[in-house]
Design an enzyme around this catalytic site. Structure first.
Site, short mmCIF file in Angstrom:
data_model
loop_
_atom_site.label_atom_id
_atom_site.label_comp_id
_atom_site.label_asym_id
_atom_site.label_seq_id
_atom_site.Cartn_x
_atom_site.Cartn_y
_atom_site.Cartn_z
N ALA A 150 0.84 -1.19 0.00
CA ALA A 150 0.00 0.00 0.00
C ALA A 150 0.88 1.25 0.00
O ALA A 150 2.05 1.21 0.38
CB ALA A 150 -0.92 0.00 1.22
N GLY B 234 0.05 -5.42 0.74
CA GLY B 234 -1.15 -5.39 -0.08
C GLY B 234 -0.96 -5.99 -1.45
O GLY B 234 -1.91 -6.51 -2.05
N GLU C 141 -1.44 -9.59 -0.87
CA GLU C 141 -2.87 -9.80 -0.64
C GLU C 141 -3.63 -9.81 -1.95
O GLU C 141 -4.55 -10.63 -2.15
CB GLU C 141 -3.42 -8.71 0.29
CG GLU C 141 -2.95 -8.86 1.72
CD GLU C 141 -3.43 -7.73 2.62
OE1 GLU C 141 -3.85 -8.02 3.75
OE2 GLU C 141 -3.37 -6.56 2.19
N GLU D 53 4.23 -6.00 7.33
CA GLU D 53 3.45 -5.10 8.18
C GLU D 53 3.89 -5.10 9.64
O GLU D 53 3.88 -4.05 10.29
CB GLU D 53 1.96 -5.44 8.10
CG GLU D 53 1.27 -5.02 6.82
CD GLU D 53 1.37 -6.06 5.72
OE1 GLU D 53 0.65 -5.93 4.72
OE2 GLU D 53 2.17 -7.02 5.84
#
Length: 259
Positions: A65, A110, A113, A133
């Site tokens: 992200a 992300g 993901e 993260e």
């Protein structure tokens, strides 16, 4: 379909969707919105049977992200961005059409993901994967903690999530995190080859198969078997089933019409 951060190429019933935010294609709120919008339109387009997702350049599929957007958000703003990411990822996962991730570089946070939402994952030998993260004082928020353990098992998932360390393409293959590893220069062609093979399959059977597999992963065995039986009955009534069986008996290549 014109977008600021997505490039879409359609050929041979396959849509190639490239996230284009060089040099590392980070995900921000607009990318999530563009992904959701484009996938909705591609789902509705009956001429498209398979979707490939990739990132521009050689460095990254998606390097997570966009921290530049996230860093100044308050909790309410972060929850709104998180909602957008989960919505886009779930939409991709639930498409009736197969989605292939062509992972050309790093897939972090992300980005990983996003790859996990796809049905199949092909990666370059240069690809790298991580959930970093924990090193930022947060946890994955786009479904990573849940989807990763269904693919690699809970023990390995905890290792990847707790340590947040990078793994290479070969370990990703050994963990079944990806389906195939190819040289970097062959990645897109390998993904297109798979996509065109899938595009030639009977569409009702493919749509039913994906639904039964995805839904069955979240229910008990007996419920899953009941869904499988219902799906089998649906596909057995199709013209494509008759064509497939007749072609097999007649030793010829089937011609499917999606009916």
């Amino acid at each position: 379909m014109n977008y600021e951060f997505l490039q879409i190429e359609i050929k041979n019933k396959v849509a190639l969707v490239t996230i284009n935010r060089p040099p590392v294609n980070p995900l921000n709120s607009q990318v999530f919105q563009e992904l959701a919008n484009s996938m909705t339109l591609l789902e509705a387009n009956k001429d498209i049977r398979v979707i490939i997702l990739t990132g521009s350049g050689e460095k990254a599929f998606v390097a997570g992200a966009d921290l530049h957007e996230m860093i100044d958000l308050n909790v309410a703003g972060m929850l709104e961005m998180n909602k957008a990411s989960r919505s886009a990822f779930s939409l991709i996962e639930q498409l009736s059409k197969p989605v292939i991730a062509a992972i050309n570089g790093v897939a972090l946070g992300g980005g990983l993901e996003l790859a996990l939402c796809c049905d199949l994952r092909i990666c370059s030998e240069k690809a790298r994967f991580a959930f970093p993260e924990i090193g930022l004082g947060i946890i994955p928020g786009g479904g990573g903690t849940q989807r990763i353990q269904k693919i690699v098992g809970q023990g390995v998932a905890k290792e990847l999530l707790y340590f947040g360390e990078m793994i290479g393409a070969e370990r990703a293959l050994a963990l079944h995190l990806v389906n195939k590893v190819v040289p970097a220069e062959e990645l897109l062609q390998a993904a297109k080859d798979w996509a065109e093979k899938l595009a030639a399959k009977p569409t009702i059977a493919m749509r039913t198969l994906k639904s039964v597999v995805n839904t069955g992963a979240n229910v008990d065995l007996e419920s899953g078997l009941s869904m499988e039986a219902a799906g089998f009955a649906v596909t057995f009534q199709t013209d494509d089933r008759k064509e497939g069986m007749n072609a097999f008996v007649e030793k010829r290549k089937p011609v499917y019409k999606g009916t």
